[in-house]
Enzyme design. Structure first.
Site, PDB file in Angstrom:
ATOM      1  CB  CYS A  28       1.519   0.775  -1.465  1.00  0.00           C
ATOM      2  SG  CYS A  28       2.527   1.170  -2.915  1.00  0.00           S
TER       3      CYS A  28
ATOM      4  CG  ASP B 263       8.159  -4.678  -1.886  1.00  0.00           C
ATOM      5  OD1 ASP B 263       8.457  -4.188  -2.993  1.00  0.00           O
ATOM      6  OD2 ASP B 263       7.338  -4.161  -1.104  1.00  0.00           O
TER       7      ASP B 263
ATOM      8  CG  HIS C 195       4.767  -3.597  -3.152  1.00  0.00           C
ATOM      9  ND1 HIS C 195       5.343  -2.901  -2.109  1.00  0.00           N
ATOM     10  CD2 HIS C 195       3.806  -2.775  -3.663  1.00  0.00           C
ATOM     11  CE1 HIS C 195       4.768  -1.720  -2.000  1.00  0.00           C
ATOM     12  NE2 HIS C 195       3.821  -1.621  -2.920  1.00  0.00           N
TER      13      HIS C 195
END
Length: 301
Positions: free
Chosen positions: A175, A232, A269
């Site tokens: 991330c 995502d 994600h």
């Protein structure tokens, strides 16, 4: 050089060791790294959270100096081994908590000296925040890219004096750390390969984040494997395609030409984060296997 106060903490670090023992020797650290989870990640999915054994490993916390500041870190390595390949492990926005420590242990079992520096140490303790928006506003948004690059250089230097082979350095991040992985591979002479897990590729230019991975694609110094989720919501596939095009256009740049993307069509994600509802076992396992192969293929292992 360490300041006198930092030296008092650092005197516990015998050659090849980095664990700080005793409460008085933890003064350079806000909290114990690699323990528990950040409050803002609740609820924790205990049924899927992976707990990797430390048997056969040397693990612990330590500090290294960057311009007079003691940067805390967590590390893991195979016990009794020297001249180890090195992997920098870059945190999510939640800091160096249990999941990042476990990732270090997994990499150590694969033969690496894995080191995860606390890259927010100057700005605050992400583990103490219960609201993600507040964490972003008060800590994450105040972290300069230049500071992060310098702190990662410090981690490499520490590894080089504690059993690491600086001719074999890789980097991986998740991330927030995925974006940093791209940036470090674009700016550092240290790394031979990187693996970026769902890291943002574009963004607004600010004084603290002046450029983003897409803008620096032609400057890539080490090949990067990008692992992304097709579902995502924060990273559109269009930005991945933009990055692919920018890398392909960087003629004469071997690292850019060698870089690759894998997009897991149904993954969201943070699909590798086994302690969160976003975890997807199959893509996570496949991605980690690909990461190990990537490092091996590109001379880190």
């Amino acid at each position: 050089m360490l300041t006198p106060d930092q030296a008092k903490d650092f005197d516990a670090l015998l050659p090849g060791q980095s664990t700080l023992a005793g409460t008085s020797r933890r003064t350079a650290m806000k909290v114990a790294l690699g323990v528990g989870y950040a409050a803002s990640t609740m609820p924790i999915m205990a049924q899927t959270a992976i707990k990797t054994s430390a048997q056969g490993l040397v693990t612990g916390e330590g500090i290294y100096d960057v311009d007079g500041f003691a940067v805390p870190f967590f590390h893991a390595a195979p016990a009794g081994k020297k001249n180890l390949p090195v992997i920098l492990v870059v945190q999510e926005i939640f800091g160096v908590h249990e999941y990042i420590a476990d990732t270090c242990r997994r990499l150590a079992h694969a033969g690496y000296l894995a080191i995860a520096p606390d890259l927010y140490a100057r700005q605050g303790d992400p583990g103490s925040y219960g609201e993600m928006a507040k964490l972003m506003a008060e800590v994450v948004s105040k972290v300069p890219d230049a500071q992060v690059m310098q702190d990662l250089d410090g981690a490499v230097a520490w590894a080089g004096t504690h059993g690491g082979n600086l001719k074999k350095v890789g980097i991986t991040g998740f991330c927030w750390g995925g974006r940093i992985t791209w940036l470090y591979a674009e700016q550092s002479q240290h790394v031979k390969a990187g693996v970026a897990w769902y890291g943002r590729l574009v963004g607004a230019s600010t004084a603290l984040t002046p450029k983003h991975p897409l803008e620096l694609a032609a400057q890539l110094k080490a090949p990067v494997l990008g692992l992304y989720g097709g579902e995502d919501k924060g990273i559109p596939l269009t930005t991945i395609n933009q990055m692919k095009d920018a890398l392909a256009a960087a003629k004469g740049n071997a690292a850019a030409q060698a870089s690759e993307f894998v997009v897991y069509r149904d993954a969201p994600h943070a699909f590798h984060a086994d302690y969160r509802p976003s975890y997807r076992k199959e893509p996570a396992a496949d991605g980690f296997a690909r990461a190990l192969n990537w490092f091996k293929t590109h001379g880190v292992a």
